[in-house]
Each structure stands twice: as structure tokens, then as C-alpha cells.
Design a protein around this motif. Structure first.
Motif, PDB file in Angstrom:
ATOM      1  N   ASN A 193       0.843  -1.116   0.097  1.00  0.00           N
ATOM      2  CA  ASN A 193      -0.086  -0.068  -0.112  1.00  0.00           C
ATOM      3  C   ASN A 193       0.869   1.392   0.033  1.00  0.00           C
ATOM      4  N   GLY A 194       1.905   1.160  -0.354  1.00  0.00           N
ATOM      5  CA  GLY A 194       3.225   2.367  -0.390  1.00  0.00           C
ATOM      6  C   GLY A 194       2.815   3.402  -1.582  1.00  0.00           C
ATOM      7  N   GLY A 195       1.923   3.064  -2.749  1.00  0.00           N
ATOM      8  CA  GLY A 195       1.865   3.807  -3.631  1.00  0.00           C
ATOM      9  C   GLY A 195       2.896   3.403  -4.597  1.00  0.00           C
ATOM     10  N   ASP A 196       2.994   4.322  -5.754  1.00  0.00           N
ATOM     11  CA  ASP A 196       3.836   4.135  -6.877  1.00  0.00           C
ATOM     12  C   ASP A 196       5.309   4.938  -6.896  1.00  0.00           C
ATOM     13  N   LEU A 197       5.374   5.509  -5.620  1.00  0.00           N
ATOM     14  CA  LEU A 197       6.546   6.320  -5.696  1.00  0.00           C
ATOM     15  C   LEU A 197       7.825   5.650  -5.451  1.00  0.00           C
ATOM     16  N   LEU A 198       7.579   4.691  -4.220  1.00  0.00           N
ATOM     17  CA  LEU A 198       8.580   4.167  -3.743  1.00  0.00           C
ATOM     18  C   LEU A 198       8.725   2.490  -4.017  1.00  0.00           C
ATOM     19  N   ARG A 199       9.697   1.884  -4.895  1.00  0.00           N
ATOM     20  CA  ARG A 199       9.591   0.562  -5.176  1.00  0.00           C
ATOM     21  C   ARG A 199       9.516  -0.305  -4.384  1.00  0.00           C
ATOM     22  N   SER A 200       9.182  -1.439  -4.582  1.00  0.00           N
ATOM     23  CA  SER A 200       8.650  -2.572  -3.684  1.00  0.00           C
ATOM     24  C   SER A 200      10.036  -3.102  -3.103  1.00  0.00           C
ATOM     25  N   TYR A 201      11.201  -3.014  -3.764  1.00  0.00           N
ATOM     26  CA  TYR A 201      12.587  -3.514  -3.212  1.00  0.00           C
ATOM     27  C   TYR A 201      12.703  -2.881  -1.895  1.00  0.00           C
ATOM     28  N   GLY A 202      12.160  -1.684  -1.526  1.00  0.00           N
ATOM     29  CA  GLY A 202      12.441  -0.823  -0.247  1.00  0.00           C
ATOM     30  C   GLY A 202      11.894  -1.765   0.833  1.00  0.00           C
ATOM     31  N   GLY A 203      11.046  -2.602   0.487  1.00  0.00           N
ATOM     32  CA  GLY A 203      10.558  -3.583   1.729  1.00  0.00           C
ATOM     33  C   GLY A 203      11.096  -4.827   1.973  1.00  0.00           C
ATOM     34  N   VAL A 204      12.192  -4.967   1.226  1.00  0.00           N
ATOM     35  CA  VAL A 204      12.940  -6.063   1.715  1.00  0.00           C
ATOM     36  C   VAL A 204      13.513  -6.253   3.046  1.00  0.00           C
ATOM     37  N   ASN A 205      14.002  -5.034   3.505  1.00  0.00           N
ATOM     38  CA  ASN A 205      14.452  -4.978   4.990  1.00  0.00           C
ATOM     39  C   ASN A 205      14.797  -3.353   5.151  1.00  0.00           C
ATOM     40  N   PRO A 206      14.984  -2.907   6.338  1.00  0.00           N
ATOM     41  CA  PRO A 206      14.979  -1.450   6.621  1.00  0.00           C
ATOM     42  C   PRO A 206      16.391  -0.862   5.807  1.00  0.00           C
ATOM     43  N   ALA A 207      17.330  -1.727   5.873  1.00  0.00           N
ATOM     44  CA  ALA A 207      18.710  -1.089   5.026  1.00  0.00           C
ATOM     45  C   ALA A 207      18.274  -0.743   3.698  1.00  0.00           C
ATOM     46  N   GLU A 208      17.549  -1.734   2.889  1.00  0.00           N
ATOM     47  CA  GLU A 208      17.342  -1.706   1.828  1.00  0.00           C
ATOM     48  C   GLU A 208      16.200  -0.253   1.580  1.00  0.00           C
ATOM     49  N   PHE A 209      15.249  -0.170   2.501  1.00  0.00           N
ATOM     50  CA  PHE A 209      14.321   0.927   2.591  1.00  0.00           C
ATOM     51  C   PHE A 209      15.112   2.271   2.518  1.00  0.00           C
ATOM     52  N   PHE A 210      16.167   2.428   3.426  1.00  0.00           N
ATOM     53  CA  PHE A 210      16.483   3.534   3.419  1.00  0.00           C
ATOM     54  C   PHE A 210      17.533   3.968   2.166  1.00  0.00           C
TER      55      PHE A 210
END
Length: 257
Positions: free
Chosen positions: A197-214
Motif C-alpha cells: 500500500n505504499g503507492g507508486d513512488l517507492l519501489r517494492s525493493y524498499g520492503g526487503v529490509n530496513p537497510a534497503e528501505f533507507f
């Protein structure tokens, strides 16, 4: 010629920034054209330092050129333009490959799952070690900031994350209030990505772990700042206050808005 780190830095700063490098940045690095004169002067300083301060290495059969090193240096140092060059003191070397490399071994794929399938990687940041960058990807990213992907920003964001001794998606912050804000705002956005539900701005890879999110939100903060400011203002402000930069205002100024 000085062989000490301090001596190399001093000699680099005493040397005028080559006009051909400045033209290269104008032609091939989209963000360079958005900077004001003071920002460009500071970025030129950081570029000169990182070129002599870090060990640069090409993968087998590949040759490093000024274009490659200056372009990558400019993007890496843009992240710390509002901080300090020594935020990169744990970057030991920068390895450049012509294209993606195959990475063996186990890696996270999200939801607590791991894969040991070989994977093509465009970049990699090692804890207390080198940063690997694929040149063809970095070159494309430098020219097309509007796409919101930048392998150099991504990997050097990991190095900032590692500064406090853990790879947890939280770079060093100054106060408890900043840590609390980072946790509240960051966790909320991270959970949105993981839930789809993060929208289309941030790609899903950011959900792998907090490090990838940052690393992912850093890419978007610098490459699509106006859109992030509009769609995710709290996240934008959190990053603005850490990086001490306002790229949305910078882009609006450059575009006359």
C-alpha cells in the motif's frame, strides 16, 4: 609528492578543478545543473578529495577514465553535500565494473525469506570495505534523474547507514527526538511498502529490509524530490533534516518554479 592521506587531500585542493571535468558534469550529470554556485564549489572540493582519498579499481579487463571516476564521485558526494566529507571515512575503495556482476551466496528477498540463487547486481556496499558500482547503470542514472533510480546513491546510502555499526536503515542522528521521528515516520512508510500500500513512488525493493528501505528512499529523495515532497511530506522532511539538503527547493529553483 605526498603519500599521506592529509597530504593527498591538501594537494588535491590546491589544484584547480579542471574545466573539462566541469563540462563533463554539465553535460552528463543532471543534478549538477540544479546546483547553485556555492553548492557546485563544495561538490568540486569533495570530488577532488574522493578521487585521491579512496582506492579506485576497475574489474578485470576494464579501464577507468576521468569520465567514470568524476561522474561516480559527483553522485556519491552529492549525498554528503550538506554533511561532511568524513561521513565516507569507512569507504575504503571504489570498484567499478562495466556492467552488472553475478553475486553468489545467500541474500534476503523479503518476508524473512532468503535465496541462494546467483543474481546479477548493479552495486554492492561492503561493511568496512569497498563499494562496487556498475558503470553502465551509473552512467544512465546520472543522465536520467527523473527515473528515480540511482545505483550510486543507493550503495553510498548503505555506507552512511553502516556508520553507527549496524545495517538497520538508520544513519547516525544527533538527538533522541530525531531517532524517535525516524522510527515513527520510517516504520510507517516501510510497513506500507511491505503491505503493498505504499503507492507508486517507492519501489517494492524498499520492503526487503530496513537497510534497503533507507537506500531506496534516498534514491527518490534526490531524484524525484518534488514528487516525494508532495506525496510523502513527512518522509521527505525526515530525509531533508538528515541530509541537510532541500532538493525539492533546488529543483523548483532550477526549473524557475
Amino acid at each position: 609528492m605526498s603519500f599521506t592521506r592529509r597530504g593527498r587531500r591538501r594537494e588535491a585542493l590546491a589544484t584547480p578543478f579542471p574545466e573539462e571535468w566541469r563540462q563533463l558534469l554539465t553535460d552528463r550529470v543532471a543534478h549538477w545543473r540544479m546546483l547553485d554556485d556555492t553548492e557546485r564549489e563544495k561538490l568540486e572540493e569533495f570530488i577532488r578529495i574522493i578521487l585521491v582519498d579512496k582506492y579506485w579499481e576497475a574489474s578485470a579487463g576494464f579501464t577507468l577514465t576521468d569520465e567514470i571516476k568524476v561522474t561516480i564521485s559527483a553522485m556519491a558526494c552529492l549525498l554528503i553535500l550538506g554533511l561532511d566529507y568524513d561521513y565516507y571515512h569507512k569507504v575504503t575503495s571504489i570498484i567499478v565494473s562495466p556492467t552488472a556482476v553475478v553475486q553468489p551466496g545467500q541474500r534476503p528477498v523479503g518476508d524473512g525469506l532468503f535465496s541462494d540463487e546467483p543474481m546479477d547486481v548493479l552495486g554492492f556496499a561492503s561493511y568496512n570495505g569497498p563499494v562496487l558500482i556498475a558503470w553502465d547503470e551509473a552512467q544512465e542514472n546520472a543522465r536520467h534523474a527523473e527515473r528515480g533510480h540511482n545505483v550510486v546513491y543507493h550503495e553510498f546510502a548503505h555506507k552512511l547507514d553502516m556508520l553507527d555499526g549496524s545495517v538497520d536503515g538508520t544513519p547516525p542522528l544527533d538527538t533522541r527526538a530525531q531517532y524517535a521521528r525516524w522510527t515513527n515516520v520510517g516504520n510507517a512508510e516501510y510497513d506500507l511498502i511491505r503491505s503493498g500500500n505504499g503507492g507508486d513512488l517507492l519501489r517494492s525493493y524498499g520492503g526487503v529490509n530496513p537497510a534497503e528501505f533507507f537506500a531506496v528512499i534516498t534514491e527518490v529523495f534526490f531524484d524525484k524530490p518534488v514528487e516525494m515532497h508532495h506525496k510523502k511530506p513527512e518522509l521527505y522532511e525526515m530525509l531533508r533534516d538528515f541530509y541537510n539538503q532541500d532538493p525539492a527547493a533546488r529543483q523548483r529553483r532550477a526549473e524557475g518554479g
